[in-house]
Design an enzyme around this catalytic site. Sequence first.
Site, PDB file in Angstrom:
ATOM      1  N   GLY A  19       0.859  -1.188   0.000  1.00 47.74           N
ATOM      2  CA  GLY A  19       0.000   0.000   0.000  1.00 47.74           C
ATOM      3  C   GLY A  19       0.890   1.230   0.000  1.00 47.74           C
ATOM      4  O   GLY A  19       2.043   1.191  -0.450  1.00 47.74           O
ATOM      5  N   VAL A  85      -0.506 -13.360   3.784  1.00 53.42           N
ATOM      6  CA  VAL A  85       0.355 -13.610   4.944  1.00 53.42           C
ATOM      7  C   VAL A  85      -0.523 -14.019   6.119  1.00 53.42           C
ATOM      8  O   VAL A  85      -1.480 -13.341   6.467  1.00 53.42           O
ATOM      9  CB  VAL A  85       1.205 -12.365   5.283  1.00 53.42           C
ATOM     10  CG1 VAL A  85       1.998 -12.598   6.563  1.00 53.42           C
ATOM     11  CG2 VAL A  85       2.147 -12.066   4.129  1.00 53.42           C
ATOM     12  N   GLU A 176     -17.747  12.071   1.144  1.00 49.64           N
ATOM     13  CA  GLU A 176     -17.459  12.033  -0.293  1.00 49.64           C
ATOM     14  C   GLU A 176     -18.440  11.130  -1.029  1.00 49.64           C
ATOM     15  O   GLU A 176     -18.960  11.486  -2.082  1.00 49.64           O
ATOM     16  CB  GLU A 176     -16.011  11.585  -0.516  1.00 49.64           C
ATOM     17  CG  GLU A 176     -15.045  12.684  -0.079  1.00 49.64           C
ATOM     18  CD  GLU A 176     -13.568  12.309  -0.097  1.00 49.64           C
ATOM     19  OE1 GLU A 176     -12.753  13.203   0.152  1.00 49.64           O
ATOM     20  OE2 GLU A 176     -13.231  11.144  -0.342  1.00 49.64           O
TER      21      GLU A 176
HETATM   22  C1  LIG Z   1     -12.258   4.729   1.099  1.00 50.17           C
HETATM   23  C2  LIG Z   1     -11.003   5.303   1.694  1.00 50.17           C
HETATM   24  C3  LIG Z   1     -10.674   6.623   1.449  1.00 50.17           C
HETATM   25  C4  LIG Z   1      -9.511   7.165   1.999  1.00 50.17           C
HETATM   26  N1  LIG Z   1      -9.223   8.462   1.719  1.00 50.17           N
HETATM   27  C5  LIG Z   1      -8.061   8.986   2.184  1.00 50.17           C
HETATM   28  C6  LIG Z   1      -7.689  10.292   1.839  1.00 50.17           C
HETATM   29  O1  LIG Z   1      -8.419  11.002   1.152  1.00 50.17           O
HETATM   30  N2  LIG Z   1      -6.485  10.751   2.296  1.00 50.17           N
HETATM   31  C7  LIG Z   1      -5.651   9.986   3.072  1.00 50.17           C
HETATM   32  O2  LIG Z   1      -4.571  10.452   3.453  1.00 50.17           O
HETATM   33  N3  LIG Z   1      -6.002   8.752   3.407  1.00 50.17           N
HETATM   34  C8  LIG Z   1      -7.160   8.224   2.987  1.00 50.17           C
HETATM   35  N4  LIG Z   1      -7.504   6.947   3.313  1.00 50.17           N
HETATM   36  C9  LIG Z   1      -6.607   6.199   4.200  1.00 50.17           C
HETATM   37  C10 LIG Z   1      -5.392   5.708   3.425  1.00 50.17           C
HETATM   38  O3  LIG Z   1      -5.813   4.993   2.301  1.00 50.17           O
HETATM   39  C11 LIG Z   1      -4.573   4.848   4.356  1.00 50.17           C
HETATM   40  O4  LIG Z   1      -4.153   5.651   5.439  1.00 50.17           O
HETATM   41  C12 LIG Z   1      -3.370   4.283   3.643  1.00 50.17           C
HETATM   42  O5  LIG Z   1      -3.777   3.435   2.606  1.00 50.17           O
HETATM   43  C13 LIG Z   1      -2.498   3.517   4.629  1.00 50.17           C
HETATM   44  O6  LIG Z   1      -1.420   2.960   3.957  1.00 50.17           O
HETATM   45  P1  LIG Z   1      -0.808   1.589   4.430  1.00 50.17           P
HETATM   46  O7  LIG Z   1       0.395   1.360   3.610  1.00 50.17           O
HETATM   47  O8  LIG Z   1      -0.684   1.566   5.902  1.00 50.17           O
HETATM   48  O9  LIG Z   1      -1.926   0.484   4.091  1.00 50.17           O
HETATM   49  P2  LIG Z   1      -2.689   0.183   2.744  1.00 50.17           P
HETATM   50  O10 LIG Z   1      -2.502   1.244   1.749  1.00 50.17           O
HETATM   51  O11 LIG Z   1      -4.071  -0.172   3.154  1.00 50.17           O
HETATM   52  O12 LIG Z   1      -1.976  -1.126   2.196  1.00 50.17           O
HETATM   53  C14 LIG Z   1      -2.013  -2.345   2.867  1.00 50.17           C
HETATM   54  C15 LIG Z   1      -1.599  -3.438   1.882  1.00 50.17           C
HETATM   55  O13 LIG Z   1      -1.373  -4.629   2.619  1.00 50.17           O
HETATM   56  C16 LIG Z   1      -1.940  -5.732   1.929  1.00 50.17           C
HETATM   57  N5  LIG Z   1      -2.257  -6.729   2.946  1.00 50.17           N
HETATM   58  C17 LIG Z   1      -2.941  -6.526   4.099  1.00 50.17           C
HETATM   59  N6  LIG Z   1      -2.979  -7.659   4.824  1.00 50.17           N
HETATM   60  C18 LIG Z   1      -2.295  -8.579   4.115  1.00 50.17           C
HETATM   61  C19 LIG Z   1      -2.000  -9.954   4.352  1.00 50.17           C
HETATM   62  N7  LIG Z   1      -2.357 -10.580   5.462  1.00 50.17           N
HETATM   63  N8  LIG Z   1      -1.311 -10.626   3.393  1.00 50.17           N
HETATM   64  C20 LIG Z   1      -0.904  -9.993   2.271  1.00 50.17           C
HETATM   65  N9  LIG Z   1      -1.156  -8.705   2.011  1.00 50.17           N
HETATM   66  C21 LIG Z   1      -1.840  -8.009   2.920  1.00 50.17           C
HETATM   67  C22 LIG Z   1      -3.165  -5.149   1.239  1.00 50.17           C
HETATM   68  O14 LIG Z   1      -3.530  -5.933   0.114  1.00 50.17           O
HETATM   69  C23 LIG Z   1      -2.655  -3.758   0.849  1.00 50.17           C
HETATM   70  O15 LIG Z   1      -2.081  -3.746  -0.438  1.00 50.17           O
HETATM   71  C24 LIG Z   1      -8.656   6.370   2.793  1.00 50.17           C
HETATM   72  C25 LIG Z   1      -8.986   5.034   3.015  1.00 50.17           C
HETATM   73  C26 LIG Z   1     -10.144   4.508   2.482  1.00 50.17           C
HETATM   74  C27 LIG Z   1     -10.485   3.065   2.728  1.00 50.17           C
END
Ligand SMILES: Cc1cc2nc3c(=O)[nH]c(=O)nc-3n(C[C@H](O)[C@H](O)[C@H](O)COP(=O)(O)OP(=O)(O)OC[C@H]3O[C@@H](n4cnc5c(N)ncnc54)[C@H](O)[C@@H]3O)c2cc1C
Length: 458
Positions: A19, A85, A176
């Site tokens: 992500g 995972v 939104e």
């Molecule tokens: C609808 C929506 C709108 C949003 N709008 C905003 C916004 O406007 N601005 C903003 O700043 N933030 C926004 N967010 C929040 C933002 O998307 C998150 O804060 C951000 O994605 C976090 O990044 P991350 O890398 O922690 O996790 P993520 O981007 O969620 O990535 C996690 C990754 O881990 C993978 N994964 C998880 N568990 C496993 C597992 N067990 N095995 C293998 N793979 C796994 C998933 O497939 C994913 O690819 C929004 C979220 C949502 C749901």
Amino acid sequence: MDTNLPVSAQPRVVIVGCGFGGLRLAKELADAPVQVVVVDRNNYHNFQPLLYQVATGALEADSIAYPVRKIFAGQKNFFFRMADVKGVNSAANTLQTSIGDIKYDYLVVATGSLTNFFGIESIEKNAMQIKSIPNALNLRSYIFQNFEQALLATDPEHKQALLNIVVVGGGPTGVEISGSLAEMRNHVLPKDYPELDLKKMQIFLVEAGPALLGPMSKASQGDAKRYLDELGVKVMLNTGIKRYEEGKAYYSDTEYIPTENMVWAAGVNGAALPGVAESSVTRNKRITVNQWNRVEGETNIFAIGDVANMVTEEMPKGLPMLAPVAQQQAAHLAKNLQRIMRNEAPQDFKYFDKGVMAIVSRNKAVVDIKNIHFKGFLGWLSWLFIHLILLVGFRNRVVALVDWAFSYVSSGQALRLIIRPFNKRDVKDDKGKRAAEQAAATPEYNPTPSAVQTAPVV
Ligand SMILES: Cc1cc2nc3c(=O)[nH]c(=O)nc-3n(C[C@H](O)[C@H](O)[C@H](O)COP(=O)(O)OP(=O)(O)OC[C@H]3O[C@@H](n4cnc5c(N)ncnc54)[C@H](O)[C@@H]3O)c2cc1C
């Protein structure tokens, strides 16, 4: 199964999740003397802030996703495995996955978050969520399937339930999506469904707290509410949905909104992995980390982004679940990992808050940067510009721009196709079990966490 990862003389950094956090970290380690292994259950990076546009037919799913292998083409120290995972064996330094065990020298958990249904089984079973691309496509299909059904319905209450949409959670996602649905009702549906009396279609935005967009300024909260009122969205504050069954969304023991369309955007839990020091996992399944993102109680396991609970003086409840937090932690950890490998002291992370924004509809958005608040057309333009530059891939930016330009001039979302019909009966039986697990983890229904999702400004 053998994961066939090459043996390397360099330390292996395994990153779970591609992500916002995982992607940035793997990129920042491109020139580091390490082997980078990214594991994700999907072979694409998903731009979650635009999911609601896929759900409402404004953007194609392909334009908010990008293949992981393409992003890293040419990065010599990068390896990707598509796998689920299951857990971590920290004593053996291995990750347990659906394709076999993977050894690590350093592990970074970047698994993001999961929808929090607060243990309410009827809601988990029957409501739609919006956390992934399949969720967004299901939502799009389901709403349009229900409009088709509404044409056939003879019972007036059932017809009303098929038309009504209830969005739960007044954070940016809820605001939104309800704004976007209201625009669709006002401009698109009357042309597509002249036989339906769309004046009867109601869009409700239900929020348990006293205001929309909780963490934003009072001015932004007020402006967003006013914009939604103007669009005809019925905003219900200080109201919680208690259960949702047989097309009835109950907000008290006896009072309900008839609806076959409920979107649950009321909160998220961290996606902690089993096997990480249990004492570090919080009630809402985030993993507590120190100022270097090292997991409490572990030596070579780190967590970043939504799943990481980093408490600071200014934010005693932990940094918000936002894309810029994940990206900044990733960039910082890349440097710290290299310091640790050189036996140098790691440096503390400092979050740089660039501001927050939320879009309500065409020409209407609210933006807070420090103490400056702006809104309306300028806010909307800023939102479009920032989301466009943050999208991964040139093609995606062009496609999004063309789709948005088309919607702007035509006042209508283009993508109203039911390509993959969604059937609620397909919802897996383990939903009830997961709801019960969440109930144990989450003591009370206080769905304000949705309000922490806000858009990055830069
Ligand atoms: C609808 C929506 C709108 C949003 N709008 C905003 C916004 O406007 N601005 C903003 O700043 N933030 C926004 N967010 C929040 C933002 O998307 C998150 O804060 C951000 O994605 C976090 O990044 P991350 O890398 O922690 O996790 P993520 O981007 O969620 O990535 C996690 C990754 O881990 C993978 N994964 C998880 N568990 C496993 C597992 N067990 N095995 C293998 N793979 C796994 C998933 O497939 C994913 O690819 C929004 C979220 C949502 C749901």
